[in-house]
Motif scaffolding. Structure first.
Motif, short mmCIF file in Angstrom:
data_model
loop_
_atom_site.label_atom_id
_atom_site.label_comp_id
_atom_site.label_asym_id
_atom_site.label_seq_id
_atom_site.Cartn_x
_atom_site.Cartn_y
_atom_site.Cartn_z
N ARG A 111 7.04 -14.43 -9.44
CA ARG A 111 6.25 -13.48 -7.97
C ARG A 111 6.80 -12.98 -7.51
N LEU A 112 5.74 -12.14 -6.87
CA LEU A 112 5.53 -10.84 -6.18
C LEU A 112 5.95 -10.84 -4.40
N THR A 113 5.47 -11.90 -3.96
CA THR A 113 5.75 -11.84 -2.69
C THR A 113 6.51 -13.28 -2.46
N PHE A 114 7.17 -13.04 -0.78
CA PHE A 114 8.18 -14.40 -0.72
C PHE A 114 7.86 -14.75 1.00
N HIS A 115 6.31 -14.34 1.43
CA HIS A 115 6.24 -14.92 2.98
C HIS A 115 5.89 -16.36 2.91
N SER A 116 6.29 -16.69 4.10
CA SER A 116 5.40 -18.17 4.64
C SER A 116 4.17 -17.93 4.68
N ALA A 117 3.36 -16.85 4.93
CA ALA A 117 2.03 -16.86 4.90
C ALA A 117 1.09 -17.35 3.47
N ASP A 118 0.43 -17.40 3.42
CA ASP A 118 -0.96 -17.24 2.06
C ASP A 118 -0.81 -16.31 1.62
N GLU A 119 -0.88 -15.25 0.57
CA GLU A 119 -0.54 -14.53 0.18
C GLU A 119 -1.73 -14.24 -1.21
N THR A 120 -3.49 -13.76 -1.10
CA THR A 120 -3.94 -13.70 -2.48
C THR A 120 -4.17 -12.19 -3.06
N PRO A 121 -4.14 -12.25 -4.57
CA PRO A 121 -4.57 -11.10 -4.76
C PRO A 121 -5.51 -10.62 -4.25
N THR A 122 -6.31 -9.31 -4.31
CA THR A 122 -7.78 -9.15 -4.14
C THR A 122 -8.14 -8.07 -5.77
N SER A 123 -7.15 -7.55 -6.12
CA SER A 123 -6.83 -6.27 -7.00
C SER A 123 -5.56 -5.59 -7.35
N PHE A 124 -5.67 -5.10 -8.14
CA PHE A 124 -4.42 -3.75 -8.51
C PHE A 124 -4.90 -2.54 -8.30
N THR A 125 -4.39 -1.53 -8.71
CA THR A 125 -4.07 -0.33 -7.74
C THR A 125 -4.34 0.61 -9.38
N PRO A 126 -5.80 1.60 -8.99
CA PRO A 126 -6.07 2.05 -10.44
C PRO A 126 -4.55 2.23 -11.86
N ASP A 127 -4.05 2.68 -11.84
CA ASP A 127 -2.54 2.88 -12.47
C ASP A 127 -2.26 1.42 -12.21
N GLY A 128 -2.61 0.27 -12.15
CA GLY A 128 -2.10 -0.71 -13.08
C GLY A 128 -0.40 -1.47 -12.29
N LYS A 129 -0.09 -0.49 -11.51
CA LYS A 129 1.43 -0.97 -11.22
C LYS A 129 1.54 -1.67 -9.96
N ALA A 130 0.48 -1.49 -9.42
CA ALA A 130 0.92 -2.30 -7.52
C ALA A 130 0.16 -3.82 -7.71
N VAL A 131 -0.14 -4.90 -6.98
CA VAL A 131 -1.16 -5.77 -7.03
C VAL A 131 -1.52 -5.98 -5.57
N LEU A 132 -2.80 -5.28 -4.97
CA LEU A 132 -3.27 -4.98 -3.79
C LEU A 132 -3.92 -6.73 -3.56
N TYR A 133 -3.15 -7.04 -1.98
CA TYR A 133 -3.34 -8.69 -1.41
C TYR A 133 -3.91 -8.85 -0.15
N SER A 134 -4.28 -10.01 0.12
CA SER A 134 -4.55 -10.60 1.55
C SER A 134 -3.61 -10.82 2.31
N ALA A 135 -2.98 -11.19 3.09
CA ALA A 135 -2.68 -12.31 3.78
C ALA A 135 -2.23 -11.88 5.46
N ALA A 136 -3.00 -12.95 6.19
CA ALA A 136 -2.91 -13.08 7.85
C ALA A 136 -1.01 -13.09 8.50
N ILE A 137 -0.17 -12.57 8.06
CA ILE A 137 0.59 -12.36 8.92
C ILE A 137 1.02 -11.59 10.18
N LEU A 138 1.40 -11.81 10.98
CA LEU A 138 1.45 -11.70 12.64
C LEU A 138 2.53 -10.81 12.70
N ASP A 139 2.62 -9.86 13.56
CA ASP A 139 2.98 -9.32 14.54
C ASP A 139 4.64 -9.78 14.93
N ALA A 140 5.77 -9.44 14.90
CA ALA A 140 7.09 -10.35 15.82
C ALA A 140 6.54 -10.31 17.12
#
Length: 147
Positions: A111-140
Motif C-alpha cells: 500500500r502506497l497511499t493512506f488518505h481518505s480520498a480515492d487515489e488512482t495511479p496514472t503512471s510511474f516516474t521515468p526511473d520507475g521509483k515512484a508512482v504518480l496518481y490522481s486524487a481529489a483532496i481538498l485544502d484544509a
C-alpha cells in the motif's frame, strides 16, 4: 503518428482481452463482461486488465488469462512500471481507493497511499521509483482559498 500507434495498441489490447475472456469462463454459457482498464506492458508482450474486481494477466498474443489478485476488494486501473517489473493499481481494501504496487509476476501488494480520498495511479516516474496518481483532496478549511 504516435497517437495512431497508441490507438492501435489499445484496440489490439482490447481484442486480446476479449479473446482471453473465453479462458476466464468456467462455463460456456456464462457471458463474460466487465473487462476493464487494459494496460500493455512496456515490451508489448503482456496485457493486464481488471475483471470482476481482480487484476488478470494475459499474453498479448492471446491465451489463458491468469489472476494477479484474488481478494474480496475491488482492484482496478493497472499501470506498468517503465521496466515492466511492477504494476501499480487502485484497490478499496481499506474502504476507499488507495494506490498499491506489486511485482508484475504477482505476489504481495504494498500500500502506497493512506488518505481518505480515492487515489488512482496514472503512471510511474521515468526511473520507475515512484508512482504518480490522481486524487481529489481538498485544502484544509483554515486555508484562505478553501471553497
Amino acid at each position: 503518428m504516435r497517437k495512431d500507434w497508441r490507438r492501435g495498441a489499445r484496440v489490439f489490447a482490447l481484442g486480446m482481452i476479449l479473446a482471453a475472456a473465453a479462458a476466464l469462463s468456467a462455463s460456456a454459457a456464462e457471458k463474460i463482461s466487465w473487462l476493464r482498464y487494459p494496460a500493455i506492458s512496456p515490451d508489448g508482450k503482456t496485457v493486464v486488465f481488471s475483471f470482476r474486481g481482480d487484476l488478470w494477466k494475459v499474453s498479448a498474443s492471446g491465451g489463458a488469462a491468469t489472476p494477479l489478485t484474488t481478494n474480496p476488494a475491488h482492484d482496478t486501473m493497472p499501470v506498468w512500471s517503465p521496466d515492466g517489473t511492477k504494476i501499480a493499481f487502485a484497490s478499496d481494501r481499506y474502504g476507499n481507493y488507495d494506490v498499491f504496487v506489486m511485482p508484475a509476476e504477482g505476489g504481495e501488494a504494498k500500500r502506497l497511499t493512506f488518505h481518505s480520498a480515492d487515489e488512482t495511479p496514472t503512471s510511474f516516474t521515468p526511473d520507475g521509483k515512484a508512482v504518480l496518481y490522481s486524487a481529489a483532496i481538498l485544502d484544509a478549511a483554515s486555508n484562505v482559498q478553501f471553497p
